[in-house]
Design an enzyme around this catalytic site. Sequence first.
Site, short mmCIF file in Angstrom:
data_model
loop_
_atom_site.label_atom_id
_atom_site.label_comp_id
_atom_site.label_asym_id
_atom_site.label_seq_id
_atom_site.Cartn_x
_atom_site.Cartn_y
_atom_site.Cartn_z
N ASP A 86 0.86 -1.18 0.00
CA ASP A 86 0.00 0.00 0.00
C ASP A 86 0.90 1.23 0.00
O ASP A 86 2.13 1.11 -0.18
CB ASP A 86 -1.01 -0.03 1.17
CG ASP A 86 -0.37 0.30 2.51
OD1 ASP A 86 0.87 0.40 2.60
OD2 ASP A 86 -1.13 0.43 3.49
N CYS B 21 3.19 -2.94 3.96
CA CYS B 21 2.35 -1.78 4.30
C CYS B 21 3.12 -0.98 5.34
O CYS B 21 4.33 -1.19 5.52
CB CYS B 21 0.95 -2.20 4.76
SG CYS B 21 0.86 -3.10 6.31
N THR C 213 3.04 -0.91 8.65
CA THR C 213 3.54 -1.75 9.74
C THR C 213 3.83 -3.18 9.31
O THR C 213 4.52 -3.91 10.03
CB THR C 213 2.47 -1.85 10.85
OG1 THR C 213 1.29 -2.40 10.25
CG2 THR C 213 2.17 -0.49 11.46
N HIS D 106 10.84 -23.28 9.59
CA HIS D 106 9.83 -23.93 10.44
C HIS D 106 8.42 -23.86 9.86
O HIS D 106 7.65 -24.81 10.01
CB HIS D 106 9.79 -23.27 11.83
CG HIS D 106 11.05 -23.47 12.62
ND1 HIS D 106 11.09 -23.31 13.99
CD2 HIS D 106 12.31 -23.83 12.25
CE1 HIS D 106 12.33 -23.55 14.43
NE2 HIS D 106 13.08 -23.87 13.39
N HIS E 213 7.81 -30.15 11.59
CA HIS E 213 7.33 -28.89 10.99
C HIS E 213 6.27 -29.18 9.92
O HIS E 213 5.28 -28.44 9.81
CB HIS E 213 8.50 -28.10 10.42
CG HIS E 213 9.45 -27.63 11.48
ND1 HIS E 213 9.01 -26.99 12.63
CD2 HIS E 213 10.80 -27.73 11.60
CE1 HIS E 213 10.04 -26.69 13.39
NE2 HIS E 213 11.14 -27.15 12.80
C1 RB5 Z 1 -1.96 2.96 6.35
O1 RB5 Z 1 -1.95 4.21 6.90
C2 RB5 Z 1 -1.60 1.90 7.37
O2 RB5 Z 1 -2.68 1.70 8.21
C3 RB5 Z 1 -1.17 0.64 6.69
O3 RB5 Z 1 -0.08 0.88 5.87
C4 RB5 Z 1 -0.77 -0.51 7.60
O4 RB5 Z 1 0.20 -0.11 8.52
C5 RB5 Z 1 -1.85 -1.27 8.19
O5 RB5 Z 1 -1.66 -2.25 8.93
#
Ligand code: RB5
Length: 141
Positions: free
Chosen positions: A7, A64, A66, A97, A133
């Site tokens: 994203d 993304c 996080t 694993h 595993h």
């Molecule tokens: C977008 O702002 C953010 O929420 C997305 O990139 C991600 O971190 C979601 O888990």
Amino acid sequence: MIALGCDHGGYELKQEIIKHLQERGIEFKDYGCDSLESVDYPVYAKKVANVVASGECEKGILICGTGIGISIAANKVKGIRAALCTDCFMAEATRLHNNANILALGGRVVGPGLALKIVDTFLDTEFSNDERHIRRIGMIE
Ligand code: RB5
């Protein structure tokens, strides 16, 4: 063939990964997004997860902000084992694993230097094929 998706929070890191894969001569398909404009990460998670689950692509990398949302979404697709990794130990362990087939990264969490090492570790580590595993992965499926 490696499937890539992100994203807006992962777009810049994805560009770094693309350059790195090109330098290594690793083939990839980029399933977007294509800019820093705000988009919905589940869209890209599903695109990549579907081509990995179908076998069209061997592995995927999803990014993304996080790495959390995009890995949660990818893991809803049957046959996907998406692993959010913040270091090389996790990347190696999840291949050995869990036979993880998608690496998830947080573009706002790890810097590009570490992220590329995590990518290399993930792509270069084979599944252990250990009976315990295999059994545990079977229990997930
Ligand atoms: C977008 O702002 C953010 O929420 C997305 O990139 C991600 O971190 C979601 O888990």
